[in-house]
Write an enzyme that holds these catalytic residues in place. Structure first.
Site, mmCIF file in Angstrom:
data_model
loop_
_atom_site.group_PDB
_atom_site.id
_atom_site.type_symbol
_atom_site.label_atom_id
_atom_site.label_comp_id
_atom_site.label_asym_id
_atom_site.label_seq_id
_atom_site.Cartn_x
_atom_site.Cartn_y
_atom_site.Cartn_z
ATOM 1 N N CYS A 96 7.975 40.189 -31.832
ATOM 2 C CA CYS A 96 7.951 41.267 -32.813
ATOM 3 C C CYS A 96 7.766 42.594 -32.084
ATOM 4 C CB CYS A 96 6.798 41.085 -33.799
ATOM 5 S SG CYS A 96 7.056 39.759 -34.958
ATOM 6 N N GLN A 97 8.482 43.602 -32.534
ATOM 7 C CA GLN A 97 8.347 44.924 -31.951
ATOM 8 C C GLN A 97 6.976 45.501 -32.306
ATOM 9 O OE1 GLN A 97 11.324 47.630 -33.380
ATOM 10 N NE2 GLN A 97 11.025 49.071 -31.707
#
Length: 140
Positions: free
Chosen positions: A51-52
């Site tokens: 996930c960013q």
């Protein structure tokens, strides 16, 4: 309520909105109702890889059902994990493992996310299912 019924409810709710700006606003609202992870569980071990944004998820077994709590440092991401937790929390691990995630496509979520957020969504689903596998193994 079984997972498929919850997913159908989510699809129905999203279909009430005419455009994606309204759907994003709704996701942000859902994120505000997310069962928040307790601070001691906000650790590197509970961060979802891929996930960013930072997304923490904690799972524990309660009466043979998996209960998830989570948090994120980004409001849209918080809404996404809130949708997934609503669908999968308080369910038996085997039911989570067996559940399909077509409802994500039905609400059009993947196609309206940036590629990095879409990858994060896939990582979140994978992590919730991995928790289910781990707990199902303990139950057997």
């Amino acid at each position: 309520m079984i997972i498929a019924e919850i997913q159908e409810e989510i699809v129905d709710e999203f279909s009430m909105f005419d455009d994606w700006m309204q759907r994003y606003e709704y996701m942000i609202e859902l994120g505000k109702s997310l069962p928040l992870i307790d601070e001691p569980y906000k650790t590197e071990d509970n961060i979802i890889k891929g996930c960013q944004s930072k997304v923490w998820v904690h799972a524990e077994l309660d009466n043979d059902k998996l209960v998830f709590t989570a948090d994120s440092d980004a409001i849209i991401t918080k809404g996404i994990i809130a949708i997934l937790i609503r669908a999968f929390s308080n369910q038996k691990p085997q039911d989570i493992i067996d559940a399909n995630t077509d409802f994500i496509d039905e609400i059009g979520l993947k196609e309206h996310l940036s590629p990095t957020r879409a990858n994060g969504l896939v990582s979140m689903i994978k992590q919730l299912k991995l928790y289910a596998v781990a707990y199902q193994t303990q139950l057997n």
